[in-house]
Design an enzyme around this catalytic site. Structure first.
Site, mmCIF file in Angstrom:
data_model
loop_
_atom_site.group_PDB
_atom_site.id
_atom_site.type_symbol
_atom_site.label_atom_id
_atom_site.label_comp_id
_atom_site.label_asym_id
_atom_site.label_seq_id
_atom_site.Cartn_x
_atom_site.Cartn_y
_atom_site.Cartn_z
ATOM 1 N N CYS A 1 6.831 -26.256 -59.376
ATOM 2 C CA CYS A 1 7.443 -27.333 -60.654
ATOM 3 C C CYS A 1 6.588 -27.461 -61.677
ATOM 4 O O CYS A 1 5.885 -28.586 -62.129
ATOM 5 C CB CYS A 1 7.500 -28.923 -59.738
ATOM 6 N N ASP B 1 -5.555 -24.002 -44.147
ATOM 7 C CA ASP B 1 -5.507 -23.555 -45.542
ATOM 8 C C ASP B 1 -4.872 -22.422 -45.622
ATOM 9 O O ASP B 1 -4.882 -21.348 -44.986
ATOM 10 C CB ASP B 1 -6.961 -23.360 -45.937
ATOM 11 N N CYS C 1 2.756 -24.996 -48.018
ATOM 12 C CA CYS C 1 2.370 -25.940 -48.843
ATOM 13 C C CYS C 1 3.569 -27.031 -48.651
ATOM 14 O O CYS C 1 4.242 -27.491 -49.718
ATOM 15 C CB CYS C 1 2.537 -25.764 -50.351
#
Length: 410
Positions: free
Chosen positions: A348, A279, A232
């Site tokens: 986060c 992915d 990511c």
């Protein structure tokens, strides 16, 4: 007749409507809402008005309710318009006459007199906001005793943090840009700086990255030519950190446009990484890695300082969905580590389900974070993880909310 400043206010109204009624993020809503606003300054103003209205929504609503005989429905347009008007005069220090001139036209064909009366009443009373924004009840329930310090950290938008390509040049860049450093390789400037015009941008000496967001990659240390997978990865802050620290980086993400931005950032900084569009739940690597950094998709409630929309659109359903996705990604990532390899997991998010609630994948042993790896004033949790909240380092400007765990493959 054209009213100067009205398009920015119309855009701000569309932004908060998209957040509160459709559950969109400010970024998602920005394309359509800002399409008719000319000029960067007016677009920034629209974002600022909407952001402050969302940041202080509970307190603005309390003021509105104190000046109405019959409570306005939560979704009533006059309430939204009054939120924007009050945010401007109480937070952005816009003169009241300018607020009225650009606010009441938003209610064309509607109850302008009501809005004008409520606004005027509050101005005559000398209405003010508290020093700290009141959080939505749902946030207070989830964050418990942490809610107070978190709210204190949300009172102001954040300063500008830069991550330096060469940590050894921290003092030099602090002097050149007039910033302060909270840890080698980091520089903090006052918010509002025009990023692309700052010295060092064109030559790629630094990139914008919140201090808390830079900590997960730091916990992998120096690469010394070893391999690391940045899962990511887009838009690339952690990829650039790892490449600058001597890792051979594979940067994977499933967002094509965000990966284009990552490639642009790599080109600007002169750093190198293998970029993969895939992915993570379907991709399989050819070889195992010495380290993996999984900065997992999450609710992003830790970014509420700059994205106050998360306070109003994230709930238990989104948190549960993200926690399930994170667990699946953790399980896959753990299988791609070399024996003795390190996995750093980060989100986060301020939500326990996305942080402390994520169990160590099978075959991995905790590698506790130490205080010496962190900026002064931030300490690991009792379990050896890292939890930052927006209220930490408040005197220095605060930081985003993150949770970070580190494990070693047996």
């Amino acid at each position: 007749m054209d009213i100067p400043g009205l398009p920015a206010r119309q855009a701000a109204l569309h932004l908060i409507d998209a957040v509160l009624r459709r559950g969109e993020t400010l970024d998602q809503a920005g394309g359509a809402a800002l399409a008719r606003v000319r000029g960067d300054a007016d677009r920034a103003l629209a974002r600022a008005i909407a952001g402050e209205a969302l940041r202080w929504k509970q307190d603005l609503d309390a003021l509105i309710d104190s000046a109405t005989r019959q409570r306005l429905p939560d979704d009533a347009k006059p309430r939204a318009v009054l939120q924007l008007m009050l945010a401007q005069v109480l937070r952005l220090e816009t003169p009241a006459h300018a607020v009225i001139a650009t606010g009441l036209p938003l209610l064309a064909g509607g109850p302008r007199r009501l809005a004008h009366g409520v606004f005027s009443t509050l101005m005559k009373r000398g209405a003010t906001l508290p020093a700290v924004p009141t959080l939505p009840q749902s946030c207070m329930a989830r964050w418990g005793e942490r809610a107070g310090p978190i709210a204190a950290g949300l009172a102001e938008p954040p300063p500008l943090d830069l991550a330096l390509r060469d940590p050894g040049a921290t003092q030099e860049w602090a002097e050149r840009l007039g910033g302060v450093s909270l840890i080698p390789g980091h520089l903090r400037l006052p918010r509002g700086a025009a990023v692309e015009s700052l010295e060092g941008f064109r030559e790629g000496a630094w990139w914008v990255q919140d201090l808390a967001a830079s900590l997960p990659a730091r916990l992998l240390g120096a690469g010394q030519g070893r391999t690391v997978l940045d899962l990511c990865a887009a838009p690339g802050g952690k990829t650039m950190q790892l490449a600058a620290a001597g890792w051979r980086v594979t940067a994977l993400d499933n967002a094509k446009r965000r990966l284009e931005r990552l490639r642009e950032n790599l080109a600007r900084t002169g750093l190198d990484a293998e970029v993969v569009l895939a992915d993570a739940l379907a991709w399989e690597p050819e070889d195992r890695f010495d380290a993996i950094l999984l900065d997992a998709p999450c609710t992003a409630t830790g970014t509420a300082r700059r994205h106050p929309d998360v306070l109003h659109r994230v709930g238990e359903r989104q948190i549960a969905e993200m926690a399930e996705l994170q667990a699946r990604m953790l399980e896959r990532a753990a299988a791609w580590l070399q024996p003795g390899g390190t996995l750093v997991y980060a989100v986060c998010s301020l939500e326990a389900a996305e942080g402390e609630g994520q169990a160590a994948p099978k075959g991995l042993t905790p590698a506790p974070v130490t205080g010496s790896e962190l900026p002064a004033g931030i300490v690991p949790t009792a379990s050896g993880c890292l939890r930052t909240d927006p209220g930490m380092l408040a005197e220095a400007g605060g930081l985003d909310g993150f949770f970070v765990s580190r494990w070693i493959r047996d």
